[in-house]
Design a protein around this motif. Structure first.
Motif, short mmCIF file in Angstrom:
data_model
loop_
_atom_site.label_atom_id
_atom_site.label_comp_id
_atom_site.label_asym_id
_atom_site.label_seq_id
_atom_site.Cartn_x
_atom_site.Cartn_y
_atom_site.Cartn_z
N ALA A 1 0.81 -1.22 0.00
CA ALA A 1 0.00 0.00 0.00
C ALA A 1 0.85 1.27 0.00
N GLN A 2 2.03 1.21 0.61
CA GLN A 2 2.82 2.45 0.79
C GLN A 2 3.72 2.76 -0.40
N ARG A 3 3.94 1.82 -1.27
CA ARG A 3 4.82 2.09 -2.41
C ARG A 3 3.99 2.40 -3.65
N PRO A 4 4.59 3.05 -4.62
CA PRO A 4 3.87 3.33 -5.88
C PRO A 4 3.47 2.01 -6.56
N ILE A 5 2.35 2.06 -7.27
CA ILE A 5 1.88 0.84 -7.95
C ILE A 5 2.85 0.48 -9.08
N ASP A 6 3.45 -0.66 -8.93
CA ASP A 6 4.36 -1.17 -9.95
C ASP A 6 3.77 -2.48 -10.45
N GLU A 7 3.18 -2.46 -11.61
CA GLU A 7 2.47 -3.63 -12.13
C GLU A 7 3.38 -4.86 -12.23
N VAL A 8 4.61 -4.63 -12.68
CA VAL A 8 5.54 -5.76 -12.82
C VAL A 8 5.83 -6.36 -11.46
N LYS A 9 6.10 -5.48 -10.47
CA LYS A 9 6.42 -5.94 -9.12
C LYS A 9 5.23 -6.66 -8.50
N LEU A 10 4.01 -6.09 -8.67
CA LEU A 10 2.81 -6.73 -8.11
C LEU A 10 2.56 -8.11 -8.72
N ASN A 11 2.70 -8.20 -10.02
CA ASN A 11 2.51 -9.50 -10.69
C ASN A 11 3.55 -10.52 -10.22
N SER A 12 4.78 -10.05 -10.02
CA SER A 12 5.84 -10.94 -9.54
C SER A 12 5.54 -11.42 -8.12
N ASP A 13 5.10 -10.48 -7.24
CA ASP A 13 4.76 -10.87 -5.87
C ASP A 13 3.59 -11.85 -5.84
N ALA A 14 2.57 -11.58 -6.67
CA ALA A 14 1.40 -12.47 -6.70
C ALA A 14 1.78 -13.87 -7.17
N LYS A 15 2.66 -13.93 -8.16
CA LYS A 15 3.05 -15.24 -8.69
C LYS A 15 3.90 -16.01 -7.70
N SER A 16 4.86 -15.31 -7.04
CA SER A 16 5.74 -16.00 -6.10
C SER A 16 4.99 -16.48 -4.86
N ASN A 17 3.96 -15.74 -4.44
CA ASN A 17 3.19 -16.13 -3.25
C ASN A 17 1.92 -16.91 -3.59
N ARG A 18 1.70 -17.17 -4.88
CA ARG A 18 0.55 -17.94 -5.35
C ARG A 18 -0.77 -17.32 -4.86
N VAL A 19 -0.88 -16.00 -5.00
CA VAL A 19 -2.08 -15.29 -4.61
C VAL A 19 -2.49 -14.35 -5.75
N ARG A 20 -3.68 -13.75 -5.58
CA ARG A 20 -4.14 -12.68 -6.47
C ARG A 20 -4.28 -11.40 -5.64
N ILE A 21 -3.89 -10.31 -6.20
CA ILE A 21 -3.85 -9.04 -5.45
C ILE A 21 -4.65 -7.97 -6.20
N MET A 22 -5.39 -7.15 -5.40
CA MET A 22 -6.06 -5.98 -5.95
C MET A 22 -5.63 -4.75 -5.12
N VAL A 23 -5.26 -3.69 -5.79
CA VAL A 23 -4.89 -2.44 -5.13
C VAL A 23 -5.83 -1.35 -5.64
N GLU A 24 -6.48 -0.64 -4.73
CA GLU A 24 -7.41 0.43 -5.09
C GLU A 24 -6.95 1.72 -4.39
N ARG A 25 -6.63 2.75 -5.22
CA ARG A 25 -6.10 4.02 -4.67
C ARG A 25 -6.61 5.18 -5.53
N GLU A 26 -7.19 6.18 -4.85
CA GLU A 26 -7.64 7.41 -5.52
C GLU A 26 -8.52 7.11 -6.75
N GLY A 27 -9.43 6.18 -6.59
CA GLY A 27 -10.36 5.85 -7.68
C GLY A 27 -9.78 4.95 -8.74
N GLN A 28 -8.47 4.63 -8.64
CA GLN A 28 -7.85 3.73 -9.61
C GLN A 28 -7.78 2.31 -9.00
N ARG A 29 -7.90 1.36 -9.90
CA ARG A 29 -7.91 -0.05 -9.44
C ARG A 29 -6.99 -0.87 -10.31
N PHE A 30 -6.18 -1.71 -9.64
CA PHE A 30 -5.30 -2.61 -10.39
C PHE A 30 -5.42 -4.01 -9.80
#
Length: 432
Positions: A58-87
């Motif tokens: 939540a505290q770092r800028p949204i980095d799509e590559v980093k988020l996808n990498s974290d989701a894959k390594s931890n075998r989870v799915r992640i959603m980040v919602e900030r200022e009306g934007q959703r990833f």
């Protein structure tokens, strides 16, 4: 695209493969299955580590590559919602409002279930981070559903058993057909045939039964025809002998002709009895009177002891043929026993049978000969004190008569001496 027809081996291979995979998956899920309470307890014990991970996202800028990498390594799915934007890393996520309706707070985190899916989320610095896992959604269930993987495993096994039984049913039908044919039921046919290689087996057994039936019918017809044809010249020979001067030669010839007449008569009777109950002439008769009639013949009464009270019952049987059986069994016991003790006759009624037992006190019958006692033309030539006179068809006919009445005739050696012939008839022959 045309699907190729699977043979028996292919069907077994597919069944084994599918069963193994499904059963393994069910057992694996059952081994790791947990309840919602246990899942919440797990989150509660690791709340600080999980919150730190969500806080970092939540505290770092949204980095799509980093988020996808974290989701894959931890075998989870992640959603980040900030200022009306959703990833989202993958899949579909519900709105925060929908998640909040069923959310349960666990420390700084929220545990929410929506449409059988489990989510973990937190709000950090006006940023919502939601995490879910496909594996969690497979192994976490409400309390009442915790046993479903084991139930599914059981159903997989039962389904596999049913399919396997269907595949092997033709073999059971073939075994049943072979047993029925070996017992002489040549009318039996296998009704249904599989769409596999086993159809050749079931069709071949049906053809074998039909061929054997034709063969035996031809044999029976030939035997009946020959027996009838022999009666005519034998009758003429008897007439010619009666016109000759009587001496030892004519006496011997007359004896031989009589022997042949008896042989032909018994052969014809044996063939008729193959038709079972259809050739029987049944009538109602008083059982004690039947026994008295048999014992009054040829002085049997002096040599036979009735060891049981005579049941005062009326029976419906082919009286003439049953008398033939009892007469032969008693005479054989008297001739072959060769002792001063009387032959014993016992009549017993049980829930299922009416039985007649004839027991002698002779030397018995060698065990290896017992199974041949009811074979046509069999003579127990090597048995001490047993003569070889006769045609050798009497016991064969006795057994056929018992079977025609849906009964059985057996022989057993007694200990230490003697043997017992027992004719068992269905108790239904007793007139109520």
């Amino acid at each position: 695209m045309k699907i190729p027809h699977l043979g028996l081996f292919g069907r077994f291979l597919v069944l084994f493969s599918v069963t193994t995979v499904l059963f393994s998956v069910c057992v694996l899920l059952g081994s790791f299955a947990t309840t919602e309470q246990e899942a919440k307890q797990f989150v509660n014990e690791r709340e600080s580590q999980l919150f730190e991970m969500i806080q970092e996202i939540a505290q770092r800028p949204i980095d799509e590559v980093k988020l996808n990498s974290d989701a894959k390594s931890n075998r989870v799915r992640i959603m980040v919602e900030r200022e009306g934007q959703r990833f989202v890393t993958s899949g579909h996520f519900p709105t925060m409002e929908a998640l909040a309706k069923n959310a349960e707070p666990i420390g700084h985190l929220y545990f929410s279930k929506l449409n059988s899916q489990y989510y973990l989320y937190a709000n950090v610095s006006d940023t919502n981070v939601v995490v879910t896992s496909r594996m969690v959604n497979l192994i976490v269930y409400p309390q009442w559903l915790i046993l479903w993987p084991w139930i599914a495993a059981f159903l997989v096994l039962m389904t596999s058993y049913y399919i396997l039984k269907r595949l092997l049913d033709p073999i059971n039908s073939a075994i049943e057909s072979a047993n029925r044919i070996s017992q002489g039921d040549l009318n039996y046919r296998i009704a249904s045939h599989p769409k596999s290689e086993l159809s050749r087996l079931t069709l071949s057994l049906n053809k074998m039964a039909a061929d054997l039936q034709r063969l035996f019918e031809s044999k029976d017809e030939m035997l009946m025809a020959i027996s009838h044809e022999l009666r005519t010249p034998l009758g003429r020979m008897n007439v010619s002998l009666a016109m000759l001067e009587q001496n030892e030669i004519t006496k011997d010839l007359s004896s031989d002709i009589q022997y042949m007449n008896n042989l032909i008569g018994q052969l014809l009777e044996g063939e008729r009895l193959q038709q079972g109950a259809r050739v029987l002439t049944t009538s109602t008769y008083y059982l004690p009177t039947l026994i008295e009639d048999v014992l009054s013949e040829n002085g049997l009464q002096k040599k036979v002891t009735v060891t049981t009270p005579l049941p005062e019952e009326a029976i419906k049987l082919d009286v003439g043929r049953i008398k033939f059986v009892l007469r032969n069994l008693l005479q054989n016991a008297i001739e072959h026993g060769k002792t001063r003790k009387n032959v014993e006759l016992a009549i017993n009624i049980s829930d299922e049978t009416l039985s007649f037992s004839v027991t002698d006190h002779g030397q018995g019958i060698p065990e290896h000969m017992l199974e041949n006692m009811f074979t046509p033309f069999f003579h127990a030539e090597n048995i001490k004190h047993r003569s070889t006179d006769g045609v050798g068809l009497a016991l064969f006919l006795c057994k056929r008569i018992a079977q025609a009445h849906d009964g059985e005739l057996t022989v057993t050696n007694l200990n230490p001496i003697g043997c017992e012939f027992k004719m068992s008839l269905p108790v239904q022959c007793i007139v109520a």
